[in-house]
Design an enzyme around this catalytic site. Sequence first.
Site, PDB file in Angstrom:
ATOM      1  N   THR A 148       0.818  -1.213   0.000  1.00  0.00           N
ATOM      2  CA  THR A 148       0.000   0.000   0.000  1.00  0.00           C
ATOM      3  C   THR A 148       0.855   1.268   0.000  1.00  0.00           C
ATOM      4  O   THR A 148       1.865   1.351   0.700  1.00  0.00           O
ATOM      5  CB  THR A 148      -0.907  -0.001   1.243  1.00  0.00           C
ATOM      6  OG1 THR A 148      -1.639  -1.224   1.261  1.00  0.00           O
ATOM      7  CG2 THR A 148      -1.876   1.162   1.244  1.00  0.00           C
ATOM      8  N   GLU A 184      -3.375 -14.989   2.587  1.00  0.00           N
ATOM      9  CA  GLU A 184      -3.678 -13.880   3.494  1.00  0.00           C
ATOM     10  C   GLU A 184      -5.181 -13.809   3.795  1.00  0.00           C
ATOM     11  O   GLU A 184      -5.592 -13.611   4.937  1.00  0.00           O
ATOM     12  CB  GLU A 184      -3.198 -12.572   2.850  1.00  0.00           C
ATOM     13  CG  GLU A 184      -3.450 -11.341   3.703  1.00  0.00           C
ATOM     14  CD  GLU A 184      -2.843 -10.081   3.094  1.00  0.00           C
ATOM     15  OE1 GLU A 184      -2.121 -10.170   2.093  1.00  0.00           O
ATOM     16  OE2 GLU A 184      -3.096  -8.994   3.650  1.00  0.00           O
TER      17      GLU A 184
HETATM   18  C1  LIG Z   1      -4.136  -1.640  10.439  1.00  0.00           C
HETATM   19  C2  LIG Z   1      -3.769  -1.761   8.992  1.00  0.00           C
HETATM   20  C3  LIG Z   1      -2.770  -2.662   8.619  1.00  0.00           C
HETATM   21  C4  LIG Z   1      -2.381  -2.764   7.283  1.00  0.00           C
HETATM   22  N1  LIG Z   1      -1.327  -3.577   6.951  1.00  0.00           N
HETATM   23  C5  LIG Z   1      -0.834  -3.528   5.679  1.00  0.00           C
HETATM   24  C6  LIG Z   1       0.366  -4.211   5.334  1.00  0.00           C
HETATM   25  O1  LIG Z   1       0.996  -4.893   6.173  1.00  0.00           O
HETATM   26  N2  LIG Z   1       0.846  -4.087   4.077  1.00  0.00           N
HETATM   27  C7  LIG Z   1       0.204  -3.351   3.108  1.00  0.00           C
HETATM   28  O2  LIG Z   1       0.697  -3.282   1.995  1.00  0.00           O
HETATM   29  N3  LIG Z   1      -0.947  -2.686   3.407  1.00  0.00           N
HETATM   30  C8  LIG Z   1      -1.477  -2.758   4.663  1.00  0.00           C
HETATM   31  N4  LIG Z   1      -2.619  -2.076   4.982  1.00  0.00           N
HETATM   32  C9  LIG Z   1      -3.300  -1.303   3.942  1.00  0.00           C
HETATM   33  C10 LIG Z   1      -4.614  -1.916   3.472  1.00  0.00           C
HETATM   34  O3  LIG Z   1      -4.392  -3.099   2.774  1.00  0.00           O
HETATM   35  C11 LIG Z   1      -5.336  -0.838   2.639  1.00  0.00           C
HETATM   36  O4  LIG Z   1      -5.749   0.171   3.554  1.00  0.00           O
HETATM   37  C12 LIG Z   1      -6.526  -1.394   1.884  1.00  0.00           C
HETATM   38  O5  LIG Z   1      -6.099  -2.240   0.837  1.00  0.00           O
HETATM   39  C13 LIG Z   1      -7.404  -0.290   1.284  1.00  0.00           C
HETATM   40  O6  LIG Z   1      -6.637   0.600   0.568  1.00  0.00           O
HETATM   41  P1  LIG Z   1      -6.765   2.180   0.860  1.00  0.00           P
HETATM   42  O7  LIG Z   1      -6.654   2.396   2.310  1.00  0.00           O
HETATM   43  O8  LIG Z   1      -5.851   2.896  -0.053  1.00  0.00           O
HETATM   44  O9  LIG Z   1      -8.263   2.501   0.448  1.00  0.00           O
HETATM   45  P2  LIG Z   1      -8.791   2.895  -1.003  1.00  0.00           P
HETATM   46  O10 LIG Z   1      -8.192   2.024  -2.029  1.00  0.00           O
HETATM   47  O11 LIG Z   1      -8.674   4.360  -1.156  1.00  0.00           O
HETATM   48  O12 LIG Z   1     -10.336   2.506  -0.871  1.00  0.00           O
HETATM   49  C14 LIG Z   1     -11.199   3.184   0.047  1.00  0.00           C
HETATM   50  C15 LIG Z   1     -12.536   2.470   0.016  1.00  0.00           C
HETATM   51  O13 LIG Z   1     -13.116   2.603  -1.274  1.00  0.00           O
HETATM   52  C16 LIG Z   1     -13.856   1.445  -1.580  1.00  0.00           C
HETATM   53  N5  LIG Z   1     -13.316   0.846  -2.831  1.00  0.00           N
HETATM   54  C17 LIG Z   1     -12.027   0.811  -3.257  1.00  0.00           C
HETATM   55  N6  LIG Z   1     -11.925   0.165  -4.423  1.00  0.00           N
HETATM   56  C18 LIG Z   1     -13.174  -0.241  -4.738  1.00  0.00           C
HETATM   57  C19 LIG Z   1     -13.729  -0.977  -5.844  1.00  0.00           C
HETATM   58  N7  LIG Z   1     -12.955  -1.435  -6.830  1.00  0.00           N
HETATM   59  N8  LIG Z   1     -15.070  -1.177  -5.843  1.00  0.00           N
HETATM   60  C20 LIG Z   1     -15.845  -0.734  -4.844  1.00  0.00           C
HETATM   61  N9  LIG Z   1     -15.388  -0.045  -3.787  1.00  0.00           N
HETATM   62  C21 LIG Z   1     -14.064   0.200  -3.738  1.00  0.00           C
HETATM   63  C22 LIG Z   1     -13.715   0.497  -0.406  1.00  0.00           C
HETATM   64  O14 LIG Z   1     -14.832   0.665   0.443  1.00  0.00           O
HETATM   65  C23 LIG Z   1     -12.457   0.963   0.280  1.00  0.00           C
HETATM   66  O15 LIG Z   1     -12.444   0.654   1.654  1.00  0.00           O
HETATM   67  C24 LIG Z   1      -3.051  -1.998   6.304  1.00  0.00           C
HETATM   68  C25 LIG Z   1      -4.075  -1.123   6.676  1.00  0.00           C
HETATM   69  C26 LIG Z   1      -4.429  -0.988   7.995  1.00  0.00           C
HETATM   70  C27 LIG Z   1      -5.494  -0.007   8.361  1.00  0.00           C
END
Ligand SMILES: Cc1cc2nc3c(=O)[nH]c(=O)nc-3n(C[C@H](O)[C@H](O)[C@H](O)COP(=O)(O)OP(=O)(O)OC[C@H]3O[C@@H](n4cnc5c(N)ncnc54)[C@H](O)[C@@H]3O)c2cc1C
Length: 373
Positions: free
Chosen positions: A119, A238
């Site tokens: 991410t 995962e």
């Molecule tokens: C506590 C914690 C631990 C984490 N650990 C890791 C880690 O170890 N390694 C790592 O790489 N990442 C990690 N993450 C990141 C996590 O995988 C991402 O937060 C997650 O994939 C969502 O990406 P984003 O936050 O950019 O949300 P965005 O991509 O901006 O999305 C926001 C929201 O939009 C909606 N959305 C997005 N895409 C779509 C779609 N195609 N269709 C419909 N709705 C959609 C969903 O509701 C989503 O929640 C972690 C996050 C947290 C909070």
Amino acid sequence: MSDETRIFQNSVRQFIEAELVPNHARWSERGYPDASAWLKAGQVGLLLPDVPEKYGGGGGTFAYEAVIIEELARSGVHFGFNIQSIVAHYILAYGSEEQKLRWLPRMAAGELVGAVGLTEPNSGSDLQGTRTTAQKDGEHYVINGSKTFITNGWQAGLVCLAVRTDPRLSGPRALSLLVIETKDLPGYRVGQPLEKVGRHAQDTCELFFDGVRVPAGNLLGPSEGRGLFQMMDQFRYERLSIGLSAVAAAERAIEITIAYVKDRKAFGKPLLDLQNTRFKLAECRTEAHVGRVFVDNCIQQFINGQFDAVTAAMVKYWLTDSQCRIVEECVQLHGGYGYMQESAIARLWTDSRVQRIYGGANEVLKEVIGSSL
Ligand SMILES: Cc1cc2nc3c(=O)[nH]c(=O)nc-3n(C[C@H](O)[C@H](O)[C@H](O)COP(=O)(O)OP(=O)(O)OC[C@H]3O[C@@H](n4cnc5c(N)ncnc54)[C@H](O)[C@@H]3O)c2cc1C
């Protein structure tokens, strides 16, 4: 469960109670665990239980990993064992023999803590939006960019990093996975553990790469451009892990709540004597039971090598939604005590919410399922 996994379960439970539970509050306050806990876990064989023995692992199936995930969830402790295993499985699946022998034994010993860096501040769900670049320069890659929300980031000695290796390409073949050994690495920096609303003992960090040079031999796989396919494949592991932790946490919420409503009295009798309480808990129990049967079936499929990406999306999406529904009901049955920091159910509530977001947001997973229809 078999006799062997039951014996393993006992030792995992003992380790969690002796080494993790007593320190959890301190780690929660600070935002990350002691490095020594990783070494102790390695000494008693809790790390990489489903990695072959020749690489230092336990030599078991996913059933052993499942035992650890469940025991952690049951005790309400958050520790990055599962991320360690996820990183190890990337190396196991795509690493050369030399890479496996170089990294896996040290990970199994707890000397190297692993993290998965996918991410970025501007791309989470949309991995094709990855901006961190790795440009070839002789026998090295030069990495520039940043990652965020990286679990285990604070102590990570090894990061499995998604990078853009071909800036001219925009499709899935632009991405690759590079393994970064972070110790004393010029240009690499970790931000302070981020302040989350739950899971305080587990560090989640930003990682920064400013002209970081890593040997070209740290690429995972035989050539560049395979990163997205490798991630899609490993997401099965995962997502199954998250689904399992969701069921175990939901079951724990129900047990905690049953004990509470038997004890707490209103209108001259225990809360459990109110029909609404019994009906709500009956619904929760039934839903958790359905989830348990589903996840057990998925674990068996995974062990048999038959677990597909669509079922992985289902198990993660449905069970984490279910976990949040169940925990929410359980908080309600606790009344005001369910909103207090010190109550176990309140902690479960704040710890649960993120399960629907990471590992693929549940909406993204519905797209995965939908695209298979
Ligand atoms: C506590 C914690 C631990 C984490 N650990 C890791 C880690 O170890 N390694 C790592 O790489 N990442 C990690 N993450 C990141 C996590 O995988 C991402 O937060 C997650 O994939 C969502 O990406 P984003 O936050 O950019 O949300 P965005 O991509 O901006 O999305 C926001 C929201 O939009 C909606 N959305 C997005 N895409 C779509 C779609 N195609 N269709 C419909 N709705 C959609 C969903 O509701 C989503 O929640 C972690 C996050 C947290 C909070």
